[in-house]
Design a protein around this motif. Structure first.
Motif, short mmCIF file in Angstrom:
data_model
loop_
_atom_site.label_atom_id
_atom_site.label_comp_id
_atom_site.label_asym_id
_atom_site.label_seq_id
_atom_site.Cartn_x
_atom_site.Cartn_y
_atom_site.Cartn_z
N ARG A 1 -6.63 -49.49 -23.20
CA ARG A 1 -5.69 -50.38 -22.51
C ARG A 1 -6.07 -50.94 -20.86
O ARG A 1 -5.66 -51.89 -20.56
CB ARG A 1 -4.21 -49.80 -22.62
N GLN A 2 -6.54 -49.90 -20.46
CA GLN A 2 -7.00 -50.52 -18.86
C GLN A 2 -8.05 -51.56 -19.18
O GLN A 2 -8.11 -52.53 -18.34
CB GLN A 2 -7.66 -49.22 -18.32
N ARG A 3 -9.09 -51.41 -20.01
CA ARG A 3 -10.02 -52.16 -20.28
C ARG A 3 -9.64 -53.49 -20.76
O ARG A 3 -10.34 -54.57 -20.31
CB ARG A 3 -11.20 -51.60 -21.38
N ALA A 4 -8.50 -53.51 -21.64
CA ALA A 4 -7.90 -54.67 -22.00
C ALA A 4 -7.26 -55.57 -20.89
O ALA A 4 -7.12 -56.68 -20.91
CB ALA A 4 -6.86 -54.32 -23.07
N ALA A 5 -6.77 -54.79 -19.97
CA ALA A 5 -6.07 -55.53 -18.89
C ALA A 5 -7.14 -55.98 -17.98
O ALA A 5 -6.73 -56.75 -16.94
CB ALA A 5 -4.95 -54.51 -18.35
N LEU A 6 -8.03 -55.23 -17.58
CA LEU A 6 -9.26 -55.37 -16.59
C LEU A 6 -10.51 -56.03 -16.96
O LEU A 6 -11.67 -55.79 -16.29
CB LEU A 6 -9.24 -54.21 -15.74
N GLY A 7 -10.55 -56.78 -18.14
CA GLY A 7 -11.72 -57.56 -18.34
C GLY A 7 -12.74 -56.68 -18.79
O GLY A 7 -14.05 -56.73 -18.50
N GLY A 8 -12.60 -55.53 -19.44
CA GLY A 8 -13.35 -54.58 -20.15
C GLY A 8 -13.61 -53.55 -19.25
O GLY A 8 -14.57 -52.58 -19.41
N ARG A 9 -13.01 -53.38 -17.92
CA ARG A 9 -13.45 -52.27 -16.97
C ARG A 9 -12.03 -51.29 -17.10
O ARG A 9 -11.07 -51.72 -17.09
CB ARG A 9 -13.63 -52.82 -15.68
N THR A 10 -12.48 -49.92 -16.70
CA THR A 10 -11.42 -49.14 -16.39
C THR A 10 -10.77 -49.45 -14.93
O THR A 10 -11.43 -50.27 -14.13
CB THR A 10 -11.93 -47.52 -16.57
N ALA A 11 -9.69 -48.81 -14.57
CA ALA A 11 -9.03 -48.99 -13.17
C ALA A 11 -10.08 -48.57 -12.19
O ALA A 11 -10.02 -49.11 -10.91
CB ALA A 11 -7.72 -48.36 -13.28
N ALA B 1 -5.85 -64.10 -10.28
CA ALA B 1 -5.49 -64.97 -9.52
C ALA B 1 -4.28 -64.62 -8.63
O ALA B 1 -3.58 -63.67 -8.76
CB ALA B 1 -4.68 -66.13 -10.58
N PHE B 2 -3.80 -65.60 -7.66
CA PHE B 2 -2.84 -65.27 -6.71
C PHE B 2 -1.24 -65.47 -7.55
O PHE B 2 -0.47 -64.69 -7.35
CB PHE B 2 -2.74 -66.51 -5.58
N THR B 3 -1.30 -66.54 -8.45
CA THR B 3 -0.18 -66.67 -9.28
C THR B 3 -0.47 -67.40 -10.46
O THR B 3 -1.39 -68.01 -10.46
CB THR B 3 0.94 -67.46 -8.23
N MET B 4 0.45 -67.42 -11.50
CA MET B 4 0.61 -68.34 -12.61
C MET B 4 1.75 -68.96 -12.49
O MET B 4 2.89 -68.59 -12.31
CB MET B 4 0.66 -67.25 -13.66
N ALA B 5 1.33 -70.36 -12.35
CA ALA B 5 2.49 -71.25 -11.87
C ALA B 5 2.91 -72.04 -13.28
O ALA B 5 1.99 -72.43 -13.77
CB ALA B 5 2.07 -72.32 -10.92
N MET C 1 -4.04 -63.53 -16.22
CA MET C 1 -4.10 -63.80 -14.95
C MET C 1 -5.66 -63.40 -14.35
O MET C 1 -5.80 -63.65 -13.21
CB MET C 1 -3.01 -62.65 -14.13
N LEU C 2 -6.65 -62.74 -14.96
CA LEU C 2 -7.79 -62.25 -14.45
C LEU C 2 -8.51 -63.58 -14.50
O LEU C 2 -8.84 -64.23 -15.60
CB LEU C 2 -8.58 -61.30 -15.40
N LEU C 3 -9.25 -63.81 -13.26
CA LEU C 3 -10.24 -65.14 -13.38
C LEU C 3 -11.30 -65.07 -13.86
O LEU C 3 -12.24 -64.10 -13.82
CB LEU C 3 -10.35 -65.47 -11.65
N PRO C 4 -11.72 -65.96 -15.06
CA PRO C 4 -12.83 -65.81 -15.88
C PRO C 4 -14.22 -65.87 -15.00
O PRO C 4 -14.26 -66.75 -14.20
CB PRO C 4 -12.76 -67.13 -16.86
N GLY C 5 -15.07 -64.89 -15.20
CA GLY C 5 -16.26 -64.77 -14.28
C GLY C 5 -16.01 -64.69 -12.67
O GLY C 5 -17.28 -64.46 -12.31
N LYS C 6 -15.01 -64.11 -12.19
CA LYS C 6 -14.81 -63.71 -10.88
C LYS C 6 -14.46 -62.52 -10.68
O LYS C 6 -14.47 -62.20 -9.53
CB LYS C 6 -13.85 -64.86 -10.13
#
Length: 388
Positions: free
Chosen positions: A82-92, A43-47, A34-39
């Motif tokens: 696991r935070q980094r895995a969910a958030l594109g390499g970043r902590t919360a 995303a608002f939603t996964m349709a 759901m994380l937008l690549p490069g942004k």
């Protein structure tokens, strides 16, 4: 800390522990997609769409600041890797920092409040900047949407130990308490007249209940105790639990004047597995009653809805492990939401009136096949959070 709510669930109902763990696995699988690549945003939603082979495929649509902040609020409970895995390499905290940096361009009060709440909970060093943006966007002499007013109070409650927010905290707390109509336990859709047309001013939704009851519980827990706030939170929670459906459904539209249900559908998955649990758990942790039975009943709906139970709404799986999603809601499929419109209008004049024929004509047999990141943010907050 992170196993306390799951451990309690396992003691009460082992099969539901397996369900909760399954859902949490789905959440951690689904969030990275759901994380937008490069942004650096969600995303608002996964349709969903049908692939040529008949399976479901998912498309990212839109961008949502508030969903990103809610996701950070939940992901913070995970171990760092696991935070980094969910958030594109970043902590919360690091991800929240991106949201804090974006605040000068944020014009929505609810978005700003959620970012400030996340900044407080992750210990971000620029929390004061986030709080200042909330203050700049808020206006206590004007009506606000109840959900956003609740997020403001939650943010201030979380920030109290770090930033001087006492004056604003008191104003936000009083605004929420005064929003109720008469002596009823439920909250309206707006804190005062002016935002909604007269014919639907009495109609409030499930989110209008869970976020205020959570905020008032957090307000009570954040200081030396606030009996009025805790009592209001408890009364609201007790009422929505009394109204819960036989199959565990958390209903959608309420009459804020009478404390009754106007229209039950849609029933949202996020309410069942995340929003109701996180609000009711936070209330219990703040010193309120134990609402575990209602939480378990609501969670059970996630599978019984599709497994030919005594109270099925649809007969289709709502949890898709391989896709990392839970389908968003079960709804009537009535054109232009006709049932909700009719019931909103009729109950304005005659509180409690229900046209039973609508239930027979428009049965809740449709599934909304999309999934939004905040659903998983609150799921993580509900089941990985809590006190020891």
């Amino acid at each position: 800390m992170t196993m306390s709510r799951l451990a309690a669930l396992g003691r009460e109902e082992p099969s539901l522990l397996a369900l909760a763990q399954r859902l949490l696995t789905v959440a951690e699988l689904g969030l990275p997609a759901m994380l937008l690549p490069g942004k650096e945003a969600f995303a608002f939603t996964m349709a969903a769409r049908r692939a040529p082979d008949g399976s479901w495929a998912l498309d990212r649509r839109g961008t949502s600041t508030r969903y990103a902040a809610i996701t950070a609020l939940g992901v913070r409970f995970l171990p760092e890797d696991r935070q980094r895995a969910a958030l594109g390499g970043r902590t919360a905290q690091e991800f929240t920092g991106l949201l804090v940096e974006s605040l000068p361009g944020v014009t929505n009060l609810g978005d700003a409040a959620l970012i400030a709440w996340a900044a407080a909970e992750t210990g971000h060093p620029k929390l004061s900047d986030a709080v200042a943006r909330v203050e700049a966007l808020d206006a206590y002499d004007k009506p606000q949407y109840t959900v956003e007013a609740a997020w403001v109070l939650s943010a201030y409650a979380a920030a109290r130990d770090t930033v001087d927010v006492e004056r604003r905290f008191t104003s936000a707390r009083d605004r929420l308490l005064k929003a109720r109509i008469g002596t009823g336990p439920l909250f309206p859709h707006a804190t005062a007249p002016g935002l909604l047309p007269w014919y639907r001013a009495h109609v409030s939704c499930f989110a209008d209940q869970t976020y205020p009851l959570q905020a008032l519980a957090l307000a009570h827990a954040s200081g030396d105790g606030d009996d009025e706030a805790l009592a209001a939170s408890e009364a609201c929670a007790t009422r929505i639990c009394e109204l819960q459906g036989d199959g565990g459904q958390w209903w959608w539209h309420y009459d804020a004047r009478t404390g009754g249900v106007i229209e039950g559908y849609p029933v949202y998955s996020v309410h069942q597995h995340a929003m109701a649990p996180t609000a009711l758990f936070d209330l219990t942790d703040a010193g309120g009653s134990d609402f575990g039975a209602a939480i378990r009943k609501g969670l059970r709906w996630m599978t019984e809805v599709s497994e030919f139970s005594e109270h099925p709404d649809v007969r289709e799986p709502l949890i898709l492990d391989e896709l990392g999603v839970t389908w968003r809601k079960v709804y009537r499929g009535d054109p232009k939401k006709a049932v909700r419109a009719v019931r909103g209008l009729t109950t304005r004049a005659l509180p409690g009136l229900r046209l039973a024929s609508l239930d027979r004509v428009y049965r809740p047999l449709s599934v909304d096949r999309e999934c939004r990141p905040y659903e998983f943010g609150w799921m993580l907050h509900a089941w990985q959070g809590g006190r020891i």
